[in-house]
Write an enzyme that holds these catalytic residues in place. Structure first.
Site, PDB file in Angstrom:
ATOM      1  CB  SER A 132      -0.887   0.005   1.255  1.00  0.00           C
ATOM      2  OG  SER A 132      -1.536   1.248   1.425  1.00  0.00           O
ATOM      3  CE1 TYR A 145      -4.541  -2.751   5.393  1.00  0.00           C
ATOM      4  CE2 TYR A 145      -3.832  -0.586   4.642  1.00  0.00           C
ATOM      5  CZ  TYR A 145      -4.215  -1.883   4.365  1.00  0.00           C
ATOM      6  OH  TYR A 145      -4.245  -2.324   3.069  1.00  0.00           O
TER       7      TYR A 145
END
Length: 283
Positions: A132, A145
Site C-alpha cells: 500500500s 494497518y
C-alpha cells in the site's frame, strides 16, 4: 494449458485478489485462488481453494495441494488482509494489534515460507506482495494497518536480496484508495475514547469522500501482471495515478511539506470542540 505458469493468489474471493486472479487467468496462467471459505463462484476463470493464512496447517495443506496437482508454483500473490476502521492508535487493544499483524504480515510470511522450498527446487519463481502507499506514508487514525504495510515493505525488500541468485524475485504492489469491499471487513476499535471521537469521524468522512473517486481493482491487477511478467522486475510498483503521485511526493518533496499535506488533507489541525481533560470511554 499444459505449459501454463501456475499462480496462487490469496484473498481471491473479491476485490483486488479476485481481479488479479481473473487477469492472470485471462493471459494464460493457471490460477488457484484462495479464501477462508473456498467458495467457487459461478463462471469463475480460476479454481478456489480453502485457505486461512493465519493457520499453519491450512497454509501447508493448500500449498501442498497445488504442488501435488501441478508439481510447481511459478507465482505467489500475497493479497489476503484486512483493516481497522479509522481509530486512534490507543483505541485498539494489543489483541487487535496482534490480530491484524497475524493476517496482514504473518500470513504473508507463512505463505512465503510454504512456497519457497518448491521455488528453490525449480530455480525460479515470483512472489508479489500487495502492499500500500501506507507502506511508505503514515496514516493517522490508521496506525495499525499502516504498520503492517511498513512491515511488508521491509520484509519484501530484504527477501528479494536473499533470493535473486536463486532465480526468485520479490515485488511489492503499492495501491492507494481502491474501490473494493475491503471496508466491509473493517475491524472496529475495541477501546474507543471520547477524546478521539471528532477526529475519528472526520477522518472517516474524508476517506468516504476519496473512495467515491477511487480507482478500480483492475488497476492493481494490471500492476501485478506487469511485475509477474517483467524480465527484470522492480521491487516496487505504484498502482494507479494517485499512488504514483504519492510515491513521487515522498521521494522528492521536502519531508515537512509532505507532513503538512497529510495533516491538511485529513484536517487534523482543527481544534476539537469537546476535548476532555482526561480520557473517557465511549460506550
Amino acid at each position: 494449458m499444459t505449459n501454463a505458469k501456475i499462480a496462487l493468489v490469496t484473498g481471491a474471493s473479491s476485490g483486488i485478489g479476485e481481479a488479479t486472479a481473473q487477469r492472470l487467468a485471462a493471459v494464460g496462467y493457471k490460477v488457484y485462488g484462495t479464501s477462508r471459505r473456498g467458495h467457487q463462484p459461478a463462471k469463475q476463470s480460476f479454481e478456489m481453494l480453502t485457505l486461512d493464512v493465519t493457520n499453519d496447517a491450512s497454509v501447508t495443506a493448500a500449498v501442498g495441494e497445488v504442488i501435488q496437482r501441478e508439481d510447481r508454483i511459478d507465482l505467489l500473490v500475497n493479497n489476503a488482509g484486512f483493516g481497522v476502521a479509522p481509530a486512534g492508535a490507543e483505541e485498539s487493544s494489543i489483541e487487535q494489534a496482534r490480530k491484524i499483524f497475524e493476517t496482514n504480515f504473518f500470513g504473508l510470511v507463512r505463505m512465503t515460507r510454504a512456497v519457497l522450498p518448491q521455488m528453490r527446487r525449480q530455480g525460479s519463481g515470483r512472489i508479489i506482495n500487495i502492499g500500500s502507499v501506507l507502506g511508505f506514508l503514515p496514516m493517522p487514525y490508521g496506525a495499525l494497518y499502516a504498520a503492517t504495510k511498513h512491515a511488508v515493505e521491509g520484509y519484501s525488500e530484504s527477501l528479494d536480496h536473499e533470493l535473486r541468485t536463486r532465480g526468485i524475485r520479490v515485488s511489492i504492489i503499492e495501491p492507494a484508495y481502491t474501490k473494493t469491499p475491503f471496508d466491509s471487513n473493517f475491524m472496529e476499535p475495541d477501546d474507543k475514547l471520547e477524546d478521539y471521537r471528532e477526529a475519528r469521524a472526520g477522518v472517516s468522512r474524508r476517506i468516504n469522500e476519496v473512495m467515491a473517486t477511487a480507482e478500480s481493482p483492475d488497476v492493481v491487477a494490471e500492476a501485478v501482471l506487469d511485475a509477474a511478467n517483467a524480465a527484470h522486475p522492480k521491487i516496487r510498483y505504484a498502482a494507479g495515478k494517485l499512488a504514483n503521485r504519492l510515491r513521487l511526493l515522498r521521494r522528492f518533496a521536502p519531508a515537512g511539506l509532505v507532513d503538512a499535506g497529510i495533516r491538511k488533507d485529513l484536517r487534523l489541525d482543527a481544534r476539537p470542540t469537546s476535548a476532555s481533560s482526561r480520557p473517557a470511554r465511549a460506550f
